[in-house]
Design a protein around this motif. Sequence first.
Motif, PDB file in Angstrom:
ATOM      1  N   GLU A 153     -78.329  11.421  54.618  1.00  0.00           N
ATOM      2  CA  GLU A 153     -78.883  12.308  54.400  1.00  0.00           C
ATOM      3  C   GLU A 153     -80.162  11.813  53.033  1.00  0.00           C
ATOM      4  O   GLU A 153     -81.428  12.371  53.906  1.00  0.00           O
ATOM      5  CB  GLU A 153     -78.478  14.094  53.369  1.00  0.00           C
TER       6      GLU A 153
ATOM      7  N   ALA B  71     -82.763   9.301  54.742  1.00  0.00           N
ATOM      8  CA  ALA B  71     -83.382   9.848  55.842  1.00  0.00           C
ATOM      9  C   ALA B  71     -84.816  10.590  55.266  1.00  0.00           C
ATOM     10  O   ALA B  71     -86.129  10.713  55.314  1.00  0.00           O
ATOM     11  CB  ALA B  71     -82.752  10.743  56.715  1.00  0.00           C
ATOM     12  N   VAL B  72     -84.458  11.627  54.558  1.00  0.00           N
ATOM     13  CA  VAL B  72     -85.311  12.193  53.326  1.00  0.00           C
ATOM     14  C   VAL B  72     -86.242  11.306  53.144  1.00  0.00           C
ATOM     15  O   VAL B  72     -87.973  11.519  52.387  1.00  0.00           O
ATOM     16  CB  VAL B  72     -84.860  13.177  52.017  1.00  0.00           C
ATOM     17  N   ARG B  73     -85.873  10.167  52.361  1.00  0.00           N
ATOM     18  CA  ARG B  73     -87.051   9.215  51.727  1.00  0.00           C
ATOM     19  C   ARG B  73     -87.720   8.532  52.551  1.00  0.00           C
ATOM     20  O   ARG B  73     -89.252   8.129  52.219  1.00  0.00           O
ATOM     21  CB  ARG B  73     -86.099   7.889  50.773  1.00  0.00           C
ATOM     22  N   ALA B  74     -87.262   8.138  53.561  1.00  0.00           N
ATOM     23  CA  ALA B  74     -87.858   7.738  54.826  1.00  0.00           C
ATOM     24  C   ALA B  74     -89.192   8.437  55.616  1.00  0.00           C
ATOM     25  O   ALA B  74     -90.157   7.952  54.834  1.00  0.00           O
ATOM     26  CB  ALA B  74     -87.474   7.281  55.864  1.00  0.00           C
ATOM     27  N   TYR B  75     -89.028   9.139  55.649  1.00  0.00           N
ATOM     28  CA  TYR B  75     -89.360  10.806  55.635  1.00  0.00           C
ATOM     29  C   TYR B  75     -91.198  11.197  54.550  1.00  0.00           C
ATOM     30  O   TYR B  75     -92.235  11.505  54.871  1.00  0.00           O
ATOM     31  CB  TYR B  75     -88.750  12.324  56.136  1.00  0.00           C
ATOM     32  N   THR B  76     -90.447  11.355  53.681  1.00  0.00           N
ATOM     33  CA  THR B  76     -90.747  11.364  52.262  1.00  0.00           C
ATOM     34  C   THR B  76     -92.329  10.370  52.172  1.00  0.00           C
ATOM     35  O   THR B  76     -93.462  10.007  51.737  1.00  0.00           O
ATOM     36  CB  THR B  76     -90.845  11.484  50.809  1.00  0.00           C
ATOM     37  N   GLN B  77     -91.787   8.988  52.217  1.00  0.00           N
ATOM     38  CA  GLN B  77     -92.724   7.983  52.007  1.00  0.00           C
ATOM     39  C   GLN B  77     -93.372   7.914  53.265  1.00  0.00           C
ATOM     40  O   GLN B  77     -94.761   7.769  53.450  1.00  0.00           O
ATOM     41  CB  GLN B  77     -91.589   6.967  52.543  1.00  0.00           C
ATOM     42  N   GLN B  78     -93.165   8.694  54.715  1.00  0.00           N
ATOM     43  CA  GLN B  78     -93.886   8.424  55.819  1.00  0.00           C
ATOM     44  C   GLN B  78     -94.919   9.448  55.273  1.00  0.00           C
ATOM     45  O   GLN B  78     -95.946   9.592  56.546  1.00  0.00           O
ATOM     46  CB  GLN B  78     -93.063   8.389  57.183  1.00  0.00           C
ATOM     47  N   TYR B  79     -94.598  10.463  54.831  1.00  0.00           N
ATOM     48  CA  TYR B  79     -95.891  12.108  54.452  1.00  0.00           C
ATOM     49  C   TYR B  79     -96.332  11.465  54.095  1.00  0.00           C
ATOM     50  O   TYR B  79     -98.000  12.059  53.576  1.00  0.00           O
ATOM     51  CB  TYR B  79     -94.973  13.245  54.434  1.00  0.00           C
TER      52      TYR B  79
END
Length: 329
Positions: free
Chosen positions: A247, A250-258
């Motif tokens: 989790e 996934a949150v870090r990847a989503y944050t980097q992408q955002y």
Amino acid sequence: MAFVSQGQRAPNGNYIFSSRPRPVENRPKYREPPPEQTHITYGNIMYDRRVVRGNTYAQHILPVMAQSDPDEVQRQQEIRRRNIARKRGREQSRTRTPEALQGRKHVDVQTERYLEELSDVIVAKDIECQTDSFLDRPASPLFIPAKSGKDVETQIEEGELFDFNTEVQPVLEVLVGKILEQSLWEVMEEEELACLRTQQRVFEELRNNELAEVMRLQEQERRHREEKERRMAQQKEVLKKEKEVAEKIAVRAYTQQYLSGLLPAVFTSLTSQGYFYDPVQNDIETNFIPWLMAEVNNSLERRYAARNLLDTIIQDVAQKRLEMFTETQ
């Protein structure tokens, strides 16, 4: 059949006793021991102290058996010694009152409902009174009932009614027979009890071994169960940590992408608004340049003051020389 209850009158006018038939009660196999007697009850030799009681097998039979079977005599003596040792062990294992502690002693205490004063001194009082003298009452005469019937007598020679040697033989045979039978029964009972104790001891040993094995299996099962629960808890903890790590990734990847497109725009906007600046340039502009201007202004003011003072001095000197020149003309 008609039954007449106790205390009723029969049709013929006589009082008779009759009870209803009832089943025979179960009686014990052996007779209850007689109570302690302090005197001889005539008519029953069991209460006569002159009759030997107890196991007389060793006293009467062993001397006879010693001549025929020495091994049997030795076995009987061993049984007798074992019984004496068992009796002595029971007496020693009996609970007794413990000895008093050092400096203390046992004292008799009343446990009745009504307390009475205990005293070794007996209270006695002497009381006297005067009485008239009386003669001793004569002894009561012996009661002799009135004679009834006719006196009849017969001649009995000595030894015609009772011959001790002849009459005592059946009694002795019965006594000796009963003693031998009772002794044999006691020996058989002791042997049976010894066999029962041996079987009971073997059974207890077997039961103790089985209980120990059951406890060992239970302990082994408990350890296996605890180990299984511990392994399951560890596996659950590992799965929980893996899930948390997944989790977080996934949150870090989503944050980097955002934030990949958001950070440049924000930085550009903040830079344009002056939130981001060069520290050297800012320090020069805010600290050095105002200080330099202040120093330059101070230097120019001192120069202007010096020039004004010099101009004033020159003007005064020129004025004085003009006045001196005018006076000299």
